[in-house]
Design a protein around this motif. Sequence first.
Motif, PDB file in Angstrom:
ATOM      1  N   UNK A   1       1.312  -3.601  -7.658  1.00 25.88           N
ATOM      2  CA  UNK A   1       0.389  -3.221  -8.731  1.00 25.88           C
ATOM      3  C   UNK A   1      -1.059  -3.239  -8.251  1.00 25.88           C
ATOM      4  N   UNK A   2      -1.391  -4.176  -7.383  1.00 25.73           N
ATOM      5  CA  UNK A   2      -2.756  -4.253  -6.847  1.00 25.73           C
ATOM      6  C   UNK A   2      -3.115  -3.015  -6.032  1.00 25.73           C
ATOM      7  N   UNK A   3      -2.085  -2.290  -5.583  1.00 25.92           N
ATOM      8  CA  UNK A   3      -2.284  -1.055  -4.802  1.00 25.92           C
ATOM      9  C   UNK A   3      -1.996   0.187  -5.639  1.00 25.92           C
ATOM     10  N   UNK A   4      -1.818   0.009  -6.954  1.00 27.18           N
ATOM     11  CA  UNK A   4      -1.550   1.153  -7.824  1.00 27.18           C
ATOM     12  C   UNK A   4      -0.094   1.554  -7.887  1.00 27.18           C
ATOM     13  N   UNK A   5       0.794   0.670  -7.458  1.00 26.32           N
ATOM     14  CA  UNK A   5       2.218   0.988  -7.445  1.00 26.32           C
ATOM     15  C   UNK A   5       3.006   0.147  -8.426  1.00 26.32           C
TER      16      UNK A   5
ATOM     17  N   UNK B   1      15.520 -18.151 -11.069  1.00 21.60           N
ATOM     18  CA  UNK B   1      14.075 -18.314 -11.299  1.00 21.60           C
ATOM     19  C   UNK B   1      13.291 -18.098 -10.008  1.00 21.60           C
ATOM     20  N   UNK B   2      13.824 -18.572  -8.884  1.00 25.70           N
ATOM     21  CA  UNK B   2      13.176 -18.336  -7.587  1.00 25.70           C
ATOM     22  C   UNK B   2      13.129 -16.839  -7.280  1.00 25.70           C
ATOM     23  N   UNK B   3      14.250 -16.152  -7.520  1.00 25.69           N
ATOM     24  CA  UNK B   3      14.315 -14.709  -7.266  1.00 25.69           C
ATOM     25  C   UNK B   3      13.318 -13.971  -8.155  1.00 25.69           C
ATOM     26  N   UNK B   4      13.254 -14.365  -9.428  1.00 27.95           N
ATOM     27  CA  UNK B   4      12.308 -13.725 -10.342  1.00 27.95           C
ATOM     28  C   UNK B   4      10.861 -13.962  -9.904  1.00 27.95           C
ATOM     29  N   UNK B   5      10.565 -15.138  -9.361  1.00 25.23           N
ATOM     30  CA  UNK B   5       9.216 -15.421  -8.856  1.00 25.23           C
ATOM     31  C   UNK B   5       8.898 -14.552  -7.642  1.00 25.23           C
ATOM     32  N   UNK B   6       9.889 -14.369  -6.757  1.00 24.59           N
ATOM     33  CA  UNK B   6       9.683 -13.493  -5.596  1.00 24.59           C
ATOM     34  C   UNK B   6       9.405 -12.064  -6.060  1.00 24.59           C
ATOM     35  N   UNK B   7      10.158 -11.611  -7.050  1.00 23.06           N
ATOM     36  CA  UNK B   7       9.973 -10.246  -7.547  1.00 23.06           C
ATOM     37  C   UNK B   7       8.653 -10.104  -8.302  1.00 23.06           C
ATOM     38  N   UNK B   8       8.210 -11.156  -8.968  1.00 22.53           N
ATOM     39  CA  UNK B   8       6.900 -11.119  -9.629  1.00 22.53           C
ATOM     40  C   UNK B   8       5.795 -10.963  -8.580  1.00 22.53           C
ATOM     41  N   UNK B   9       5.907 -11.671  -7.473  1.00 23.86           N
ATOM     42  CA  UNK B   9       4.932 -11.540  -6.377  1.00 23.86           C
ATOM     43  C   UNK B   9       4.966 -10.119  -5.816  1.00 23.86           C
ATOM     44  N   UNK B  10       6.162  -9.596  -5.590  1.00 29.55           N
ATOM     45  CA  UNK B  10       6.330  -8.240  -5.066  1.00 29.55           C
ATOM     46  C   UNK B  10       5.697  -7.223  -6.022  1.00 29.55           C
ATOM     47  N   UNK B  11       5.957  -7.382  -7.320  1.00 24.03           N
ATOM     48  CA  UNK B  11       5.381  -6.492  -8.327  1.00 24.03           C
ATOM     49  C   UNK B  11       3.858  -6.584  -8.354  1.00 24.03           C
ATOM     50  N   UNK B  12       3.327  -7.796  -8.278  1.00 24.25           N
ATOM     51  CA  UNK B  12       1.873  -7.986  -8.329  1.00 24.25           C
ATOM     52  C   UNK B  12       1.194  -7.343  -7.115  1.00 24.25           C
ATOM     53  N   UNK B  13       1.795  -7.485  -5.940  1.00 22.98           N
ATOM     54  CA  UNK B  13       1.207  -6.882  -4.738  1.00 22.98           C
ATOM     55  C   UNK B  13       1.226  -5.354  -4.830  1.00 22.98           C
TER      56      UNK B  13
ATOM     57  N   UNK C   1       0.832  -1.197   0.000  1.00 22.23           N
ATOM     58  CA  UNK C   1       0.000   0.000   0.000  1.00 22.23           C
ATOM     59  C   UNK C   1       0.874   1.258   0.000  1.00 22.23           C
ATOM     60  N   UNK C   2       1.953   1.230   0.781  1.00 21.38           N
ATOM     61  CA  UNK C   2       2.859   2.389   0.831  1.00 21.38           C
ATOM     62  C   UNK C   2       3.474   2.653  -0.537  1.00 21.38           C
ATOM     63  N   UNK C   3       3.894   1.591  -1.225  1.00 23.52           N
ATOM     64  CA  UNK C   3       4.449   1.750  -2.573  1.00 23.52           C
ATOM     65  C   UNK C   3       3.390   2.347  -3.502  1.00 23.52           C
ATOM     66  N   UNK C   4       2.168   1.840  -3.416  1.00 26.29           N
ATOM     67  CA  UNK C   4       1.084   2.372  -4.238  1.00 26.29           C
ATOM     68  C   UNK C   4       0.822   3.842  -3.970  1.00 26.29           C
ATOM     69  N   UNK C   5       0.766   4.215  -2.697  1.00 24.86           N
ATOM     70  CA  UNK C   5       0.498   5.619  -2.354  1.00 24.86           C
ATOM     71  C   UNK C   5       1.617   6.530  -2.846  1.00 24.86           C
ATOM     72  N   UNK C   6       2.858   6.092  -2.702  1.00 27.98           N
ATOM     73  CA  UNK C   6       3.987   6.906  -3.165  1.00 27.98           C
ATOM     74  C   UNK C   6       3.966   7.057  -4.684  1.00 27.98           C
TER      75      UNK C   6
END
Length: 184
Positions: A77-81, A63-75, A34-39
Amino acid sequence: MKLIILDRDGVLNEDSDDFVKSVDEWLPINGSADAVGRLCKAGYTIAVATNQSGLARGHFSLADLEAMHAKMNALAAAEGGSFAHIAFCPHGPDDGCDCRKPLPGLIHQIEKALGTSAEGCWMVGDSIRDLEAGVAAGCKPALVRTGKGEKSIAKLAAAGLSQAQVFDNLAAFADVVLQQPTDV
């Protein structure tokens, strides 16, 4: 460009002394997405600078790192960030690279990728080495109490980082930054 650089483990997600090794172990800190989205909605560009020596140590794959970053990006993005760039150091502590924090190499990678200077931007981390990397690149240091942050507070003065501002978490950092007519 209003740039903010974030460490990953301990700032965006829960840290682990045993390394965050998989997408299932990558657990967001409450309020961080949410903080990333608000910023982002307020016009800030968010980048990540993260040491990931677990790659060199064989604890997880790219591949594991890329999956972690995909999750981070998706979360986020769900907040507008979004994350404009994610720079990571894949090296171990003894590899002699120039990108492992406390060296500023990751920040320089971000500057090159985004075509901007990090001078005067925020570097938000939970460890002394995060802040040292930021200061070496001309950033303003902000320490969060999450992750290793609570233990790092006592070391700020000894590390020459008494100018660092301390926040409970990334959400509290965002609250303060977004309340200011200009950066604090």
